[in-house]
Scaffold this motif. Sequence first.
Motif, mmCIF file in Angstrom:
data_model
loop_
_atom_site.group_PDB
_atom_site.id
_atom_site.type_symbol
_atom_site.label_atom_id
_atom_site.label_comp_id
_atom_site.label_asym_id
_atom_site.label_seq_id
_atom_site.Cartn_x
_atom_site.Cartn_y
_atom_site.Cartn_z
ATOM 1 N N GLN A 134 -9.476 -2.654 10.115
ATOM 2 C CA GLN A 134 -8.926 -3.896 9.456
ATOM 3 C C GLN A 134 -9.455 -3.990 8.100
ATOM 4 O O GLN A 134 -8.580 -4.510 7.287
ATOM 5 N N LEU A 135 -10.684 -3.432 7.686
ATOM 6 C CA LEU A 135 -10.935 -3.774 6.639
ATOM 7 C C LEU A 135 -10.294 -2.889 5.492
ATOM 8 O O LEU A 135 -10.021 -3.431 4.441
ATOM 9 N N GLY A 136 -9.899 -1.603 5.831
ATOM 10 C CA GLY A 136 -9.238 -0.827 5.241
ATOM 11 C C GLY A 136 -7.811 -1.210 4.731
ATOM 12 O O GLY A 136 -7.262 -1.246 3.745
ATOM 13 N N HIS A 137 -7.333 -1.985 5.994
ATOM 14 C CA HIS A 137 -6.236 -2.558 5.745
ATOM 15 C C HIS A 137 -6.032 -3.772 4.579
ATOM 16 O O HIS A 137 -5.280 -3.963 3.836
ATOM 17 N N LYS A 138 -6.928 -4.578 4.807
ATOM 18 C CA LYS A 138 -7.287 -5.904 4.020
ATOM 19 C C LYS A 138 -7.563 -5.361 2.573
ATOM 20 O O LYS A 138 -7.066 -6.031 1.695
ATOM 21 N N ALA A 139 -8.461 -4.538 2.405
ATOM 22 C CA ALA A 139 -8.863 -4.125 0.916
ATOM 23 C C ALA A 139 -7.524 -3.730 0.086
ATOM 24 O O ALA A 139 -7.390 -4.135 -1.000
ATOM 25 N N LEU A 140 -6.539 -2.918 0.870
ATOM 26 C CA LEU A 140 -5.256 -2.966 0.203
ATOM 27 C C LEU A 140 -4.405 -3.878 0.028
ATOM 28 O O LEU A 140 -3.630 -4.274 -0.772
ATOM 29 N N LEU A 146 -2.057 -5.199 -2.931
ATOM 30 C CA LEU A 146 -0.329 -5.581 -2.553
ATOM 31 C C LEU A 146 0.028 -6.727 -2.997
ATOM 32 O O LEU A 146 1.236 -6.925 -3.334
ATOM 33 N N SER A 147 -0.804 -7.876 -2.386
ATOM 34 C CA SER A 147 -0.301 -9.038 -2.582
ATOM 35 C C SER A 147 -0.197 -9.495 -4.104
ATOM 36 O O SER A 147 0.590 -10.302 -4.357
ATOM 37 N N ASP A 148 -1.099 -8.967 -4.742
ATOM 38 C CA ASP A 148 -1.242 -9.376 -6.324
ATOM 39 C C ASP A 148 0.058 -8.737 -7.087
ATOM 40 O O ASP A 148 0.757 -9.225 -7.918
ATOM 41 N N MET A 149 0.283 -7.673 -6.508
ATOM 42 C CA MET A 149 1.826 -6.709 -6.938
ATOM 43 C C MET A 149 3.139 -7.573 -6.491
ATOM 44 O O MET A 149 3.808 -8.012 -7.406
ATOM 45 N N ALA A 150 2.967 -8.077 -5.476
ATOM 46 C CA ALA A 150 4.136 -8.994 -4.937
ATOM 47 C C ALA A 150 4.341 -10.096 -5.814
ATOM 48 O O ALA A 150 5.281 -10.723 -6.040
ATOM 49 N N ALA A 151 3.021 -10.876 -6.027
ATOM 50 C CA ALA A 151 2.859 -12.052 -6.610
ATOM 51 C C ALA A 151 3.551 -11.681 -8.224
ATOM 52 O O ALA A 151 3.917 -12.751 -8.849
ATOM 53 N N MET A 152 3.511 -10.667 -8.782
ATOM 54 C CA MET A 152 3.989 -10.273 -9.867
ATOM 55 C C MET A 152 5.446 -9.839 -9.855
ATOM 56 O O MET A 152 6.216 -9.534 -10.947
ATOM 57 N N GLY A 153 5.991 -9.567 -8.730
ATOM 58 C CA GLY A 153 7.347 -9.089 -8.549
ATOM 59 C C GLY A 153 7.326 -7.417 -8.939
ATOM 60 O O GLY A 153 8.286 -6.796 -9.227
ATOM 61 N N ALA A 154 6.063 -6.826 -8.788
ATOM 62 C CA ALA A 154 5.960 -5.438 -9.077
ATOM 63 C C ALA A 154 6.338 -4.762 -7.967
ATOM 64 O O ALA A 154 5.618 -5.220 -6.801
ATOM 65 N N THR A 155 6.631 -3.549 -7.946
ATOM 66 C CA THR A 155 6.726 -2.462 -6.775
ATOM 67 C C THR A 155 5.140 -1.636 -6.952
ATOM 68 O O THR A 155 5.065 -0.999 -7.877
ATOM 69 N N PRO A 156 4.453 -1.877 -6.010
ATOM 70 C CA PRO A 156 3.116 -1.098 -6.076
ATOM 71 C C PRO A 156 3.575 0.257 -5.852
ATOM 72 O O PRO A 156 4.358 0.864 -4.979
ATOM 73 N N ARG A 157 2.750 1.190 -6.712
ATOM 74 C CA ARG A 157 2.797 2.660 -6.813
ATOM 75 C C ARG A 157 1.530 3.171 -6.571
ATOM 76 O O ARG A 157 1.399 4.420 -5.974
ATOM 77 N N TRP A 158 0.488 3.199 -7.252
ATOM 78 C CA TRP A 158 -0.746 3.737 -7.340
ATOM 79 C C TRP A 158 -2.082 3.070 -7.067
ATOM 80 O O TRP A 158 -2.047 1.885 -7.666
ATOM 81 N N ALA A 159 -2.759 3.619 -6.334
ATOM 82 C CA ALA A 159 -4.161 2.612 -6.204
ATOM 83 C C ALA A 159 -5.405 3.819 -6.078
ATOM 84 O O ALA A 159 -5.182 4.840 -6.143
ATOM 85 N N THR A 160 -6.409 3.156 -6.744
ATOM 86 C CA THR A 160 -7.781 3.877 -6.667
ATOM 87 C C THR A 160 -8.592 2.908 -5.733
ATOM 88 O O THR A 160 -8.426 1.940 -5.541
ATOM 89 N N LYS A 175 -2.743 3.792 6.245
ATOM 90 C CA LYS A 175 -1.506 3.468 6.967
ATOM 91 C C LYS A 175 -0.414 2.335 6.300
ATOM 92 O O LYS A 175 0.748 2.604 6.133
ATOM 93 N N LEU A 176 -1.345 1.364 5.751
ATOM 94 C CA LEU A 176 -0.591 0.443 4.831
ATOM 95 C C LEU A 176 0.007 1.282 3.411
ATOM 96 O O LEU A 176 0.916 0.729 3.075
ATOM 97 N N ALA A 177 -0.886 2.088 2.947
ATOM 98 C CA ALA A 177 -0.480 2.559 1.558
ATOM 99 C C ALA A 177 0.892 3.356 1.876
ATOM 100 O O ALA A 177 1.768 3.296 0.872
ATOM 101 N N ARG A 178 0.953 4.097 3.148
ATOM 102 C CA ARG A 178 2.154 4.915 3.264
ATOM 103 C C ARG A 178 3.293 4.062 3.352
ATOM 104 O O ARG A 178 4.419 4.434 3.187
ATOM 105 N N LYS A 179 3.043 3.070 4.106
ATOM 106 C CA LYS A 179 4.137 1.926 4.430
ATOM 107 C C LYS A 179 4.963 1.465 3.216
ATOM 108 O O LYS A 179 5.738 1.174 3.303
ATOM 109 N N HIS A 180 4.180 1.292 2.437
ATOM 110 C CA HIS A 180 4.470 0.842 0.820
ATOM 111 C C HIS A 180 4.770 1.879 -0.122
ATOM 112 O O HIS A 180 5.084 1.549 -1.160
ATOM 113 N N GLY A 181 4.628 3.261 0.196
ATOM 114 C CA GLY A 181 4.749 4.312 -0.654
ATOM 115 C C GLY A 181 3.885 4.281 -1.949
ATOM 116 O O GLY A 181 4.130 4.683 -2.949
#
Length: 326
Positions: A63-69, A73-87, A109-115
Amino acid sequence: MKGNTLTEFELIKRYFTHPAPGARLGVGDDAALVRAARGMEIAVSADMLVCGTHFFADAEPGQLGHKALAVNLSDMAAMGATPRWATLSLALPRVAPHWLRAFSGGFMKLARKHGVDLVGGDTTRGPLNICVQIMGEVPAGQALRRDGARIGDEVWVSGQIGDAALALVALGKRIRLKPLELAAVTRRLHQPTPRVALGVALRKIAHCAIDISDGLCADLGHICERSGVAVTVNFDRLPISPVLRRYLDRPVARAALLAGGDDYELCFTAAPVRHQVILNVARRLGLALACVGSVQRAGRGKPQLTVLAGNGARMDVTSGGFDHFG
Ligand code: ADP
Ligand code: MG
């Protein structure tokens, strides 16, 4: 992890090296290489989860791994951006394979779901700390900023809010919920659903957006501040779960709704002529969107944010949102 190079190398290879089809170069070099599509701007954001501040030490690692991402992702959503890459930058007190497997599993799992490609990060020994940085793409000029609200706009909220904060209150024993109720709201706290598709759908429709991470009042306050406007919200129109509704006569539950955070729903404003278009977006995405208030001219001595009860009386919202330094 200085002084333990082999372990660090093995650890990164085993848990954090995954194909990155959307990047020119992923994990394994001194830096990753990414390229934005023509006409796109890159939205960049980071969010840190600190043990003891944002989660309990015994938090379930998946759950922590999910929430960290998810919070990123929520910040990208709030900008209207399509999330692409994460570190992913991690401080770990110890190398615990079962923890790492579950954590990276929840994250990926969440990363793959959102590409989203995990393209790099850092790993070090230290008190448990998780910092994710995310990058997304948005057509130039179309990002949903906090400073775009216009007088006369309607104010909208996605999904349902208040449950995550209600869960925190219940876990802190300040309210007693039935086991099934607790399970339902706790899921909202530990496994938030970032509204990525909504953020993208709102490009060219919404004037401004923010994700509700600090609490509705605090986050609407940010919009008021940055846009130079005032906002009025109708308490009865706020979208809430049946569980929260059952406890709404309790001040802690009302505070959870108005001032609690961690829901990661989107709050946005749009012109009234867009009302039906927004309801169509809601239907298409299968996500409830509630029109909860309106934007007015800011005035001297006039409160930035007014919450009206069903009987038209002003509610006290001085408690504000959750302030880490308050
Ligand atoms: P450097 O020696 O240049 O600091 P590191 O040994 O820290 O490089 O990392 C090696 C590679 O692994 C880099 O590509 C880095 O981005 C990546 N990396 C390190 N930690 C993580 C992590 N937790 N998740 C994803 N990638 C990571
Ligand atoms: Mg490094």
